[in-house]
Design a protein around this motif. Structure first.
Motif, PDB file in Angstrom:
ATOM      1  N   LYS A 188       0.801  -1.109  -0.101  1.00 35.00           N
ATOM      2  CA  LYS A 188       0.021   0.022  -0.077  1.00 35.00           C
ATOM      3  C   LYS A 188       0.899   1.179  -0.012  1.00 35.00           C
ATOM      4  O   LYS A 188       1.752   1.643   1.042  1.00 35.00           O
ATOM      5  N   TYR A 189       0.694   2.210  -1.041  1.00 35.16           N
ATOM      6  CA  TYR A 189       1.383   3.321  -1.045  1.00 35.16           C
ATOM      7  C   TYR A 189       0.990   4.253   0.086  1.00 35.16           C
ATOM      8  O   TYR A 189      -0.182   4.376   0.471  1.00 35.16           O
ATOM      9  N   THR A 190       2.157   5.105   1.063  1.00 31.63           N
ATOM     10  CA  THR A 190       1.610   5.727   1.944  1.00 31.63           C
ATOM     11  C   THR A 190       2.437   6.951   1.731  1.00 31.63           C
ATOM     12  O   THR A 190       3.246   7.181   0.929  1.00 31.63           O
ATOM     13  N   LEU A 191       2.238   8.207   2.433  1.00 34.72           N
ATOM     14  CA  LEU A 191       2.772   9.238   2.329  1.00 34.72           C
ATOM     15  C   LEU A 191       3.897   9.256   3.847  1.00 34.72           C
ATOM     16  O   LEU A 191       4.658  10.381   3.950  1.00 34.72           O
ATOM     17  N   HIS A 192       4.149   8.272   4.432  1.00 36.18           N
ATOM     18  CA  HIS A 192       5.178   8.233   5.414  1.00 36.18           C
ATOM     19  C   HIS A 192       6.473   8.059   4.868  1.00 36.18           C
ATOM     20  O   HIS A 192       6.763   7.481   3.922  1.00 36.18           O
ATOM     21  N   HIS A 193       7.479   8.679   5.522  1.00 36.92           N
ATOM     22  CA  HIS A 193       8.790   8.650   5.105  1.00 36.92           C
ATOM     23  C   HIS A 193       9.657   7.764   5.612  1.00 36.92           C
ATOM     24  O   HIS A 193       9.209   7.089   6.714  1.00 36.92           O
ATOM     25  N   ARG A 194      10.706   7.315   4.940  1.00 35.29           N
ATOM     26  CA  ARG A 194      11.672   6.403   5.407  1.00 35.29           C
ATOM     27  C   ARG A 194      12.332   7.063   6.840  1.00 35.29           C
ATOM     28  O   ARG A 194      12.567   8.079   6.940  1.00 35.29           O
ATOM     29  N   GLY A 195      12.347   5.955   8.006  1.00 31.16           N
ATOM     30  CA  GLY A 195      12.771   6.490   9.191  1.00 31.16           C
ATOM     31  C   GLY A 195      11.518   6.603  10.129  1.00 31.16           C
ATOM     32  O   GLY A 195      11.993   7.205  11.215  1.00 31.16           O
ATOM     33  N   SER A 196      10.500   6.951   9.582  1.00 34.19           N
ATOM     34  CA  SER A 196       9.550   7.448  10.322  1.00 34.19           C
ATOM     35  C   SER A 196       8.812   6.576  11.323  1.00 34.19           C
ATOM     36  O   SER A 196       7.990   6.875  12.249  1.00 34.19           O
ATOM     37  N   GLY A 197       9.006   5.112  11.168  1.00 37.39           N
ATOM     38  CA  GLY A 197       8.657   3.981  12.012  1.00 37.39           C
ATOM     39  C   GLY A 197       7.206   3.768  11.790  1.00 37.39           C
ATOM     40  O   GLY A 197       6.471   3.071  12.417  1.00 37.39           O
ATOM     41  N   ARG A 198       6.602   4.354  10.632  1.00 35.88           N
ATOM     42  CA  ARG A 198       5.116   4.055  10.234  1.00 35.88           C
ATOM     43  C   ARG A 198       5.073   3.294   8.732  1.00 35.88           C
ATOM     44  O   ARG A 198       4.076   3.323   8.364  1.00 35.88           O
ATOM     45  N   CYS A 199       6.231   2.978   8.035  1.00 35.60           N
ATOM     46  CA  CYS A 199       6.166   2.412   7.038  1.00 35.60           C
ATOM     47  C   CYS A 199       7.270   1.398   6.905  1.00 35.60           C
ATOM     48  O   CYS A 199       8.362   1.772   7.198  1.00 35.60           O
ATOM     49  N   ILE A 200       7.003   0.239   6.014  1.00 32.70           N
ATOM     50  CA  ILE A 200       8.182  -0.722   5.752  1.00 32.70           C
ATOM     51  C   ILE A 200       9.052  -0.158   4.607  1.00 32.70           C
ATOM     52  O   ILE A 200       8.891   0.248   3.379  1.00 32.70           O
ATOM     53  N   GLN A 201      10.357  -0.252   4.960  1.00 38.13           N
ATOM     54  CA  GLN A 201      11.484   0.134   4.032  1.00 38.13           C
ATOM     55  C   GLN A 201      12.020  -1.217   3.132  1.00 38.13           C
ATOM     56  O   GLN A 201      12.379  -2.271   4.007  1.00 38.13           O
ATOM     57  N   MET A 202      11.725  -1.289   1.973  1.00 36.91           N
ATOM     58  CA  MET A 202      12.556  -2.316   1.049  1.00 36.91           C
ATOM     59  C   MET A 202      13.960  -2.013   1.139  1.00 36.91           C
ATOM     60  O   MET A 202      14.721  -2.958   1.218  1.00 36.91           O
ATOM     61  N   TRP A 203      14.574  -0.845   1.340  1.00 42.84           N
ATOM     62  CA  TRP A 203      15.852  -0.664   1.504  1.00 42.84           C
ATOM     63  C   TRP A 203      16.345  -0.045   2.884  1.00 42.84           C
ATOM     64  O   TRP A 203      15.572   0.830   3.430  1.00 42.84           O
ATOM     65  N   PHE A 204      17.366  -0.495   3.481  1.00 42.47           N
ATOM     66  CA  PHE A 204      18.029  -0.121   4.786  1.00 42.47           C
ATOM     67  C   PHE A 204      19.372  -0.612   4.988  1.00 42.47           C
ATOM     68  O   PHE A 204      19.776  -1.337   4.233  1.00 42.47           O
ATOM     69  N   ASP A 205      19.882   0.184   5.881  1.00 40.99           N
ATOM     70  CA  ASP A 205      21.348   0.024   6.112  1.00 40.99           C
ATOM     71  C   ASP A 205      21.453  -0.916   7.261  1.00 40.99           C
ATOM     72  O   ASP A 205      21.057  -0.643   8.507  1.00 40.99           O
TER      73      ASP A 205
END
Length: 244
Positions: A188-205
């Protein structure tokens, strides 16, 4: 009445704690998933993000990087060679699906010959979805939903009869169309940003840790605050009901 409320609250906490624990660290019941997540030191390529705690094996991670792997016999190049900048997103999507133990809040049961569970409406970070669309918009495809409707008369998928290859930006006019429609609403597309804790990241360190652990915990907690269903009340013993 006070004792009744206390007992009901305690039972609710026990149920939700058990439910939360069951979805925060789990592998879905699907074709190539492990039964339980665990370390995999030799995960290949883009799947290495999950090497410390993965639902996939090293062999699955290697196959996820192939154009025509044994995983599902799926051909990325059904309308011409997929550019590397686009393909990397589909590889990462496959790695997330196969390897992540943090998708429990969005696992749904299905009646399929090759899996019993799938993901549904996983909230994807805005940047991940939009970069996926940006890097793939000029690649060609002949279908909107890649889950079904292919010509499988050969060992790999081909475009169905009469389907026309066209740029993905015409098949998916917006990033949300790509992320939500291509795999039958897995994301599901969201307006939450990476690092917000509210969306799943496909990419991370991975050096910084897996941010999706906190995201799964957040959504599992949200589900736990929902009112108890009436069916749960029917399971209460007559002794509790007598306290009314």
């Amino acid at each position: 009445m006070a004792l009744w409320c206390a007992l009901l609250g305690l039972l609710g906490l026990l149920v939700t704690d058990q439910a939360n624990g069951s979805v925060l660290d789990m592998c879905m019941d699907a074709k190539h998933h492990k039964t339980k997540p665990g370390p995999e030191d030799s995960l290949h390529g883009q799947c290495h993000l999950w090497k410390n705690h993965a639902c996939c094996t090293a062999n699955t991670s290697q196959e996820a990087h192939k154009d025509e792997s044994y995983l599902y016999g799926f051909n990325w190049n059904h309308c011409g060679a997929m550019p590397e900048k686009c393909k990397k997103h589909f590889i990462q999507d496959t790695c997330l699906y196969e390897c992540s133990p943090n998708l429990g809040p969005w696992i749904d049961t299905v009646d399929s010959s090759w899996r019993k569970e799938r993901i549904l409406n996983v909230p994807l970070c805005k940047e991940d979805c939009e970069q996926w669309w940006e890097d793939c918009q000029d690649h060609m495809t002949c279908k909107e939903n890649w889950h079904k409707g292919w010509n499988w008369t050969t060992v790999i998928n081909r475009c169905p009869r009469g389907a026309m290859c066209q740029k993905m930006k015409y098949v998916f006019p917006r990033p949300a169309d790509l992320c939500e429609k291509i795999w039958s609403n897995s994301y599901k597309y969201t307006l939450h940003h990476r690092g917000s804790g509210r969306c799943i990241q496909m990419w991370f360190d991975p050096v910084q840790g897996n941010p999706n652990v906190a995201v799964a915990r957040y959504y599992a907690a949200g589900a736990a605050t929902a009112p108890l269903p009436w069916t749960f009340l029917l399971l209460l013993s007559p002794a509790f009901l007598s306290l009314l």
